[in-house]
Design an enzyme around this catalytic site. Structure first.
Site, mmCIF file in Angstrom:
data_model
loop_
_atom_site.group_PDB
_atom_site.id
_atom_site.type_symbol
_atom_site.label_atom_id
_atom_site.label_comp_id
_atom_site.label_asym_id
_atom_site.label_seq_id
_atom_site.Cartn_x
_atom_site.Cartn_y
_atom_site.Cartn_z
ATOM 1 N N ASP A 181 0.802 -1.220 0.000
ATOM 2 C CA ASP A 181 0.000 0.000 0.000
ATOM 3 C C ASP A 181 0.834 1.269 0.000
ATOM 4 O O ASP A 181 0.399 2.292 0.500
ATOM 5 C CB ASP A 181 -0.911 -0.023 1.221
ATOM 6 C CG ASP A 181 -0.128 -0.248 2.507
ATOM 7 O OD1 ASP A 181 1.115 -0.404 2.428
ATOM 8 O OD2 ASP A 181 -0.709 -0.261 3.588
ATOM 9 N N ILE A 205 0.712 -1.192 5.767
ATOM 10 C CA ILE A 205 1.291 -2.538 5.760
ATOM 11 C C ILE A 205 2.779 -2.452 5.421
ATOM 12 O O ILE A 205 3.165 -1.837 4.431
ATOM 13 C CB ILE A 205 0.572 -3.433 4.733
ATOM 14 C CG1 ILE A 205 -0.937 -3.476 4.998
ATOM 15 C CG2 ILE A 205 1.172 -4.835 4.738
ATOM 16 C CD1 ILE A 205 -1.345 -4.061 6.317
ATOM 17 N N HIS A 214 4.787 -8.854 4.893
ATOM 18 C CA HIS A 214 4.025 -10.037 5.290
ATOM 19 C C HIS A 214 4.840 -11.271 4.938
ATOM 20 O O HIS A 214 5.839 -11.188 4.233
ATOM 21 C CB HIS A 214 2.623 -10.067 4.671
ATOM 22 C CG HIS A 214 2.594 -9.960 3.176
ATOM 23 N ND1 HIS A 214 1.751 -9.114 2.511
ATOM 24 C CD2 HIS A 214 3.315 -10.577 2.211
ATOM 25 C CE1 HIS A 214 1.943 -9.231 1.209
ATOM 26 N NE2 HIS A 214 2.893 -10.114 0.989
ATOM 27 N N ASP A 240 7.530 -4.318 2.012
ATOM 28 C CA ASP A 240 7.038 -3.238 1.146
ATOM 29 C C ASP A 240 8.216 -2.323 0.773
ATOM 30 O O ASP A 240 8.780 -1.631 1.628
ATOM 31 C CB ASP A 240 5.946 -2.449 1.883
ATOM 32 C CG ASP A 240 5.232 -1.458 0.972
ATOM 33 O OD1 ASP A 240 5.774 -1.139 -0.104
ATOM 34 O OD2 ASP A 240 4.137 -1.004 1.356
ATOM 35 N N GLU A 280 8.505 1.493 1.918
ATOM 36 C CA GLU A 280 8.761 2.012 3.269
ATOM 37 C C GLU A 280 10.124 2.688 3.309
ATOM 38 O O GLU A 280 11.000 2.391 2.498
ATOM 39 C CB GLU A 280 8.739 0.881 4.303
ATOM 40 C CG GLU A 280 7.473 0.056 4.335
ATOM 41 C CD GLU A 280 6.228 0.893 4.526
ATOM 42 O OE1 GLU A 280 6.297 1.966 5.143
ATOM 43 O OE2 GLU A 280 5.168 0.476 4.027
ATOM 44 N N HIS A 302 10.138 -10.116 13.106
ATOM 45 C CA HIS A 302 8.718 -10.452 13.229
ATOM 46 C C HIS A 302 8.269 -11.360 12.071
ATOM 47 O O HIS A 302 7.635 -12.398 12.285
ATOM 48 C CB HIS A 302 7.918 -9.149 13.252
ATOM 49 C CG HIS A 302 6.437 -9.322 13.194
ATOM 50 N ND1 HIS A 302 5.645 -9.249 14.310
ATOM 51 C CD2 HIS A 302 5.606 -9.577 12.149
ATOM 52 C CE1 HIS A 302 4.380 -9.447 13.953
ATOM 53 N NE2 HIS A 302 4.325 -9.650 12.638
ATOM 54 N N GLU A 303 8.602 -10.978 10.849
ATOM 55 C CA GLU A 303 8.168 -11.765 9.688
ATOM 56 C C GLU A 303 8.776 -13.165 9.719
ATOM 57 O O GLU A 303 8.140 -14.134 9.314
ATOM 58 C CB GLU A 303 8.527 -11.055 8.383
ATOM 59 C CG GLU A 303 7.826 -9.708 8.192
ATOM 60 C CD GLU A 303 6.311 -9.778 8.323
ATOM 61 O OE1 GLU A 303 5.709 -10.800 7.945
ATOM 62 O OE2 GLU A 303 5.719 -8.797 8.842
ATOM 63 N N HIS A 355 6.696 -15.513 11.529
ATOM 64 C CA HIS A 355 5.597 -16.095 10.730
ATOM 65 C C HIS A 355 6.094 -17.239 9.859
ATOM 66 O O HIS A 355 5.471 -18.281 9.759
ATOM 67 C CB HIS A 355 4.993 -15.035 9.808
ATOM 68 C CG HIS A 355 4.173 -13.997 10.501
ATOM 69 N ND1 HIS A 355 3.268 -14.302 11.495
ATOM 70 C CD2 HIS A 355 4.104 -12.651 10.334
ATOM 71 C CE1 HIS A 355 2.681 -13.180 11.895
ATOM 72 N NE2 HIS A 355 3.173 -12.168 11.221
ATOM 73 N N HIS A 410 0.172 -14.004 14.900
ATOM 74 C CA HIS A 410 0.236 -12.824 15.756
ATOM 75 C C HIS A 410 -0.132 -13.177 17.191
ATOM 76 O O HIS A 410 -1.009 -13.995 17.439
ATOM 77 C CB HIS A 410 -0.698 -11.737 15.235
ATOM 78 C CG HIS A 410 -0.120 -11.066 14.043
ATOM 79 N ND1 HIS A 410 -0.881 -10.567 13.024
ATOM 80 C CD2 HIS A 410 1.164 -10.822 13.707
ATOM 81 C CE1 HIS A 410 -0.088 -10.054 12.115
ATOM 82 N NE2 HIS A 410 1.163 -10.190 12.495
ATOM 83 N N ASP A 465 4.618 7.013 39.506
ATOM 84 C CA ASP A 465 4.641 6.707 38.076
ATOM 85 C C ASP A 465 4.183 7.905 37.253
ATOM 86 O O ASP A 465 4.689 8.145 36.152
ATOM 87 C CB ASP A 465 3.685 5.540 37.765
ATOM 88 C CG ASP A 465 4.071 4.255 38.486
ATOM 89 O OD1 ASP A 465 5.276 4.067 38.736
ATOM 90 O OD2 ASP A 465 3.175 3.449 38.788
ATOM 91 N N ASP A 492 2.629 4.876 32.924
ATOM 92 C CA ASP A 492 3.905 5.589 32.787
ATOM 93 C C ASP A 492 3.684 7.097 32.852
ATOM 94 O O ASP A 492 4.544 7.849 33.297
ATOM 95 C CB ASP A 492 4.543 5.288 31.423
ATOM 96 C CG ASP A 492 4.859 3.815 31.246
ATOM 97 O OD1 ASP A 492 5.066 3.136 32.265
ATOM 98 O OD2 ASP A 492 4.921 3.356 30.091
HETATM 99 ZN ZN LIG Z 1 3.515 -10.588 -0.831
HETATM 100 ZN ZN LIG Z 2 2.885 -10.229 11.457
#
Ligand SMILES: [Zn+2]
Ligand SMILES: [Zn+2]
Length: 433
Positions: free
Chosen positions: A115, A120, A123, A138, A141, A159-160, A163, A169, A240, A285
């Protein structure tokens, strides 16, 4: 690609597009209402790799970073997973690899178009699906490494890769497998991530004779538990957060709140903060009341907003405010009646924040040195009716003159003594700071 369903939470009134992973969230059971999701734990995709030694290939690279740097970063992102499992990852540049990493744009052949900038970020496909091993970033970015000026490749890649190895998640907010992007260094797995990956692949093989650097033992971060902390003593505790709310002063500490009206501690306090604000995190916080009477609480990477009727919305991600660091330490509304601004503080930095657009005014932080004679890393801040600002750190506070634009002489002073009538402790003096 679906936009984030704000699961079980109230949708923000303004539309926004928090940077996040494009892997769809699996539906959350309907009984996980009011943010007290007790099923906080890793989620498996159902598939895993049947072998431990995996190869990977980088097909295209982002334009902002050198290939060497990208290679190093992706290797580092894989290492967080290999450190706690028997898995190994080897880069290959020829032939078929198990994991194929690509930087690509918009429609790119898998029905999950990117996008453009924001939204996003990436993935990846789970094991035992027809695109297993594919990881797409992407290309549009602003990829960076190790600073918060763009989207951090290390964090997103780690993170990816979770997956690609079979993790879904997680709803644990501090976990690497949480769907929303946050910038946090050093990169590390949460207990939840580690339990998830070890559930799939087990623990590392007994070390060979070669001295291996052991993964640092990450202190298990206390998950938000629901056992109230024991009641702290206002004379000995630090706080705090502190905020002026409806003309009264509220001090927060470990789930408790003290309420002062006209400088006087009200009876029945300290009380559990959740008695005033249902669903408030166990500790906060930072807290402040904005100019239209909403009360904001910050905790970790999240924030909550309570309206005048004490209806809560959130949690929202602090990163959605444009702030790429979590753990705001203090926040307050400051200025003369006509032009009050909200300020957020963290370490030696602060930001001006627009509560109506819910964005910080500039991504670039300003330096605490603007607040002359106030230390860095403050715990709490508030403004009184006369316009003086107060900054707390530990058990001390500084009173800040809006006219001279500096903290007054004679400060810091003890919070307990001046706000809670605690006995003068002869042993503690300000120069012990
Ligand atoms: Zn893809
Ligand atoms: Zn993810």
């Amino acid at each position: 690609m679906r936009q984030p369903q704000t699961k079980g939470t109230i949708k923000p009134h303004n539309s926004w597009n928090p940077p996040r992973c494009g892997v769809p969230d699996i539906p959350v059971p309907a009984d996980s209402s009011n943010g007290r999701n007790r099923q906080k734990r890793f989620v498996l995709s159902g598939g895993r790799w049947d072998k431990a030694n995996l190869t990977y290939k980088i097909i295209r690279f982002p334009w902002q970073l050198s290939k060497v740097k990208v290679r190093k970063t992706l290797a580092e992102a894989l290492r967080v997973w290999s450190e706690v499992t028997p898995l190994t990852f080897t880069e290959i540049q020829e032939g078929r690899a198990d994991i194929n990493i690509d930087f690509t744009r918009y429609w790119h052949g898998d029905n999950l178009p990117f996008d453009g900038p924001g939204g996003i970020l990436a993935h990846a496909f789970f094991p035992k699906t027809h695109r297993e091993g594919d990881v797409h970033f992407d290309y549009d970015e602003a990829w960076t490494i190790g600073n918060n000026l763009g989207t951090d490749l290390l964090q997103v890649a780690a993170h990816e890769f979770g997956h690609v190895l079979g993790l879904q998640h997680s709803s644990v907010s501090k976990s690497l497998m949480s769907p929303f992007y946050t910038f946090r260094y050093p990169l590390s797995l949460s207990t939840d991530d580690k339990q998830g990956i070890q559930y799939l692949y087990g623990t590392p093989q007994p070390p060979s004779s070669a001295p291996t650097i052991k993964p640092e033992s990450h202190q298990p971060e206390p998950e938000s538990n629901e056992i109230p902390y024991s009641e702290p003593d206002a004379c000995t505790t630090d706080f705090d957060a502190v905020s002026t709310i409806r003309g009264e002063l509220f001090f927060f500490r470990s789930g408790y709140v003290w309420r002062l009206r006209g400088g006087k501690l009200q009876s029945g306090y300290p009380a559990l903060a959740s008695r005033h604000w249902k669903g408030i995190p166990e500790s906060v916080d930072a807290a402040f009341e904005d100019s239209v009477g909403n009360i904001w609480f910050f905790h970790g990477s999240k924030y909550w907003v309570y309206d005048g009727k004490l209806q809560a919305t959130g949690p929202f991600q602090i990163s959605d405010l444009g702030l790429s660091v979590p753990n705001v330490q203090a926040a307050f509304l400051w200025g003369t009646n006509k032009s009050k601004k909200t300020y957020l503080f963290r370490g030696a930095e602060y930001w001006r924040f627009n509560t109506s657009t819910r964005r910080i005014e500039s991504r670039h932080s300003r330096s605490m040195s603007d607040w002359r004679r106030v230390p860095t890393s403050i715990d709490a801040a508030f403004q009184d009716e006369q316009g003086f600002a107060y900054f707390l750190q530990g058990r001390y506070y500084w009173k800040f003159d809006p006219v001279q634009v500096r903290a007054l002489e004679g400060y810091p002073r003890l919070v307990g003594q001046d706000f809670f009538n605690c006995p003068v402790a002869s042993s503690s003096s300000a120069n012990s700071l």
